[in-house]
Design an enzyme around this catalytic site. Structure first.
Site, PDB file in Angstrom:
ATOM      1  N   HIS A 201       1.136  -5.534  15.760  1.00  0.00           N
ATOM      2  CA  HIS A 201       2.086  -6.535  15.278  1.00  0.00           C
ATOM      3  C   HIS A 201       1.550  -7.392  14.143  1.00  0.00           C
ATOM      4  CE1 HIS A 201      -0.358  -9.139  17.802  1.00  0.00           C
ATOM      5  NE2 HIS A 201       0.144 -10.163  17.143  1.00  0.00           N
TER       6      HIS A 201
HETATM    7  C1  UD1 Z   1       2.940 -14.640  16.716  1.00  0.00           C
HETATM    8  C2  UD1 Z   1       1.594 -15.256  16.343  1.00  0.00           C
HETATM    9  C3  UD1 Z   1       0.484 -14.227  16.584  1.00  0.00           C
HETATM   10  C4  UD1 Z   1       0.546 -13.690  17.995  1.00  0.00           C
HETATM   11  C5  UD1 Z   1       1.940 -13.101  18.231  1.00  0.00           C
HETATM   12  C6  UD1 Z   1       2.082 -12.532  19.613  1.00  0.00           C
HETATM   13  C7  UD1 Z   1       1.596 -16.890  14.500  1.00  0.00           C
HETATM   14  C8  UD1 Z   1       1.203 -17.102  13.090  1.00  0.00           C
HETATM   15  N1  UD1 Z   1       1.520 -15.622  14.931  1.00  0.00           N
HETATM   16  O1  UD1 Z   1       3.196 -13.585  15.792  1.00  0.00           O
HETATM   17  O2  UD1 Z   1      -0.762 -14.868  16.408  1.00  0.00           O
HETATM   18  O3  UD1 Z   1      -0.433 -12.706  18.176  1.00  0.00           O
HETATM   19  O4  UD1 Z   1       2.905 -14.152  18.043  1.00  0.00           O
HETATM   20  O5  UD1 Z   1       3.343 -11.945  19.763  1.00  0.00           O
HETATM   21  O6  UD1 Z   1       1.961 -17.832  15.176  1.00  0.00           O
HETATM   22  N2  UD1 Z   1      10.873 -12.417  17.176  1.00  0.00           N
HETATM   23  C9  UD1 Z   1      11.815 -12.019  18.094  1.00  0.00           C
HETATM   24  N3  UD1 Z   1      11.840 -12.663  19.289  1.00  0.00           N
HETATM   25  C10 UD1 Z   1      10.995 -13.674  19.594  1.00  0.00           C
HETATM   26  C11 UD1 Z   1      10.024 -14.068  18.652  1.00  0.00           C
HETATM   27  C12 UD1 Z   1       9.972 -13.422  17.448  1.00  0.00           C
HETATM   28  O7  UD1 Z   1      12.600 -11.125  17.870  1.00  0.00           O
HETATM   29  O8  UD1 Z   1      11.080 -14.193  20.726  1.00  0.00           O
HETATM   30  C13 UD1 Z   1      10.805 -11.694  15.895  1.00  0.00           C
HETATM   31  C14 UD1 Z   1      11.466 -12.435  14.784  1.00  0.00           C
HETATM   32  O9  UD1 Z   1      12.125 -11.508  13.986  1.00  0.00           O
HETATM   33  C15 UD1 Z   1      10.283 -13.007  14.009  1.00  0.00           C
HETATM   34  C16 UD1 Z   1       9.189 -11.979  14.260  1.00  0.00           C
HETATM   35  O10 UD1 Z   1       9.466 -11.482  15.563  1.00  0.00           O
HETATM   36  O11 UD1 Z   1      10.574 -13.160  12.666  1.00  0.00           O
HETATM   37  C17 UD1 Z   1       7.833 -12.590  14.225  1.00  0.00           C
HETATM   38  O12 UD1 Z   1       7.732 -13.696  15.130  1.00  0.00           O
HETATM   39  P1  UD1 Z   1       6.695 -14.897  14.854  1.00  0.00           P
HETATM   40  O13 UD1 Z   1       6.669 -15.821  16.006  1.00  0.00           O
HETATM   41  O14 UD1 Z   1       6.945 -15.460  13.524  1.00  0.00           O
HETATM   42  O15 UD1 Z   1       5.281 -14.188  14.752  1.00  0.00           O
HETATM   43  P2  UD1 Z   1       4.648 -13.010  15.579  1.00  0.00           P
HETATM   44  O16 UD1 Z   1       4.537 -11.833  14.695  1.00  0.00           O
HETATM   45  O17 UD1 Z   1       5.321 -12.827  16.920  1.00  0.00           O
END
Ligand code: UD1
Length: 353
Positions: A201
């Site tokens: 991820h």
């Molecule tokens: C975040 C953390 C990362 C951690 C990871 C675990 C930061 C910078 N990154 O990354 O360190 O290892 O979480 O999962 O804080 N999304 C969903 N559902 C959700 C949450 C996110 O669909 O409940 C999707 C959204 O499209 C979003 C993308 O996932 O844009 C990324 O989510 P985000 O929280 O920005 O970062 P992660 O890649 O999950």
């Protein structure tokens, strides 16, 4: 003593649970849980609260997804009135996600003491958003709880005073040990007997078409020798669809709850990942881990544990996998203080302070 815990994303929940449980047994301690809502999907958030037996959050800020600036700013502006209203004696922040740094920055301005759980880890790679979050959070924290000696060394080198640093061990392993008996009881649920468990991820691995294509091509090659079981993070699923990459041959799953994921790790022949926490869990479980990154903020998993960095080198991945399949997997040992009592040690320090 009133402790306010800030959690936001999946890897925070297994770190906060043992501290909440340990403080919950101490007399005179009041606890508040603030969920920033960075992760909001049922299978990235709610199921972790129930499996880890974390009480429902007192406040959910509901910030959701966004760019780094937007997400960080939203946590900051929505947590400030909560902190002003609830007046905690100390705020605990966990790990390295955007919610961690955002809360620490607001506390620093409001003069509320901050404790950072999982302090001192460094990948020395500032292209990683988490590295920026780690550096800034550690700069601002008043009490720094480290999982291993390298954490202390990094902090001392950066000028953090030794009185602020407490080496308490690894809180993730507390959660692992607590729920391992449940994981051992988990049925295989149609997963093959022999498989490589994959998670991906990191933005650096999944956000660019060419990089993601080449990593997935390596996984298709792995799949010819060993079935690949791949719970797909929402970020990665979105990119695979956006870039139109074909991965039908892999055994794709939705993100898996904590206990079921521990069960998969235990049963896997090898784990291939770019996660931080999984490098530690596989070291504890003594399952070989091939990390698809050039660096790690958890070097002890390489020097003492079962972890090997393979970067983006598909030949190295294939070579290491062959070694594992031929019974030449790296044998590791469990680092000191990864013993299931880190949460208790944090509670001891907080009570003394
Ligand atoms: C975040 C953390 C990362 C951690 C990871 C675990 C930061 C910078 N990154 O990354 O360190 O290892 O979480 O999962 O804080 N999304 C969903 N559902 C959700 C949450 C996110 O669909 O409940 C999707 C959204 O499209 C979003 C993308 O996932 O844009 C990324 O989510 P985000 O929280 O920005 O970062 P992660 O890649 O999950």
């Amino acid at each position: 003593m009133h402790i306010l815990h800030v959690v936001g994303a999946r890897p925070n929940f297994m770190k906060a649970a043992p501290v909440l449980h340990a403080l919950g047994t101490r007399p005179g301690v009041r606890q508040t849980i603030v969920h920033t809502g960075q992760h909001y999907d049922q299978n990235l958030s709610d199921v972790f609260f129930s499996q880890l037996q974390i009480p429902a959050p007192n406040v959910n800020l509901g910030v959701g997804s966004g760019t780094h600036a937007r997400q960080t700013a939203d946590v900051m502006s929505s947590i400030e009135p909560v902190l002003l209203g609830r007046k905690p004696d100390m705020v605990l922040v966990y790990g390295d996600v955007n919610s961690t740094v955002a809360a620490a920055l607001v506390c620093a301005k409001l003069l509320i003491p901050v404790g950072h759980v999982e302090a001192g880890l460094r990948s020395f790679d500032r292209t990683m958003p988490e590295e920026i979050n780690r550096i800034v959070t550690d700069r601002l924290a008043d009490v720094l709880f480290t999982p291993s000696a390298d954490g202390d060394e990094n902090l001392l080198r950066e000028g953090v005073s030794s009185e602020k640093i407490y080496r308490v061990g690894n809180v993730m392993i507390d959660s692992l040990l607590r729920l391992l008996p449940a994981a051992i009881q988990c049925p295989p649920n149609g997963v093959p007997d022999h498989f490589a468990l994959v998670t991906l991820h990191r933005p650096s691995n999944v956000d660019e078409n060419e990089t993601l294509k080449s990593i997935l091509a390596s996984l298709l090659t792995v799949n010819e020798q060993l079935d690949v079981v791949f719970p797909v993070h929402p970020r990665t699923r979105m990119r695979i669809a956006q870039f139109g990459i074909k991965v039908d041959k892999l055994h794709l799953l939705e993100p898996v709850p904590y206990i079921e994921f521990l069960a998969l790790q235990r049963r896997a022949t090898a784990v291939i990942t770019d996660s931080g926490g999984i490098q530690e869990e596989t070291t504890y479980l003594q399952v070989p881990c091939l990390t698809v990154r050039r660096n790690t903020e958890r070097p002890i998993t390489v020097t003492m544990g079962t972890n090997t960095l393979v970067g983006h080198d598909s030949r190295k991945l294939a070579m290491e996998l062959t070694a594992i399949l031929e019974g030449r997997a790296k044998r590791g040992s469990i680092p000191p203080l990864w013993d299931g009592h880190a949460g208790e040690r944090i509670a001891d320090v907080l009570q003394k302070l």
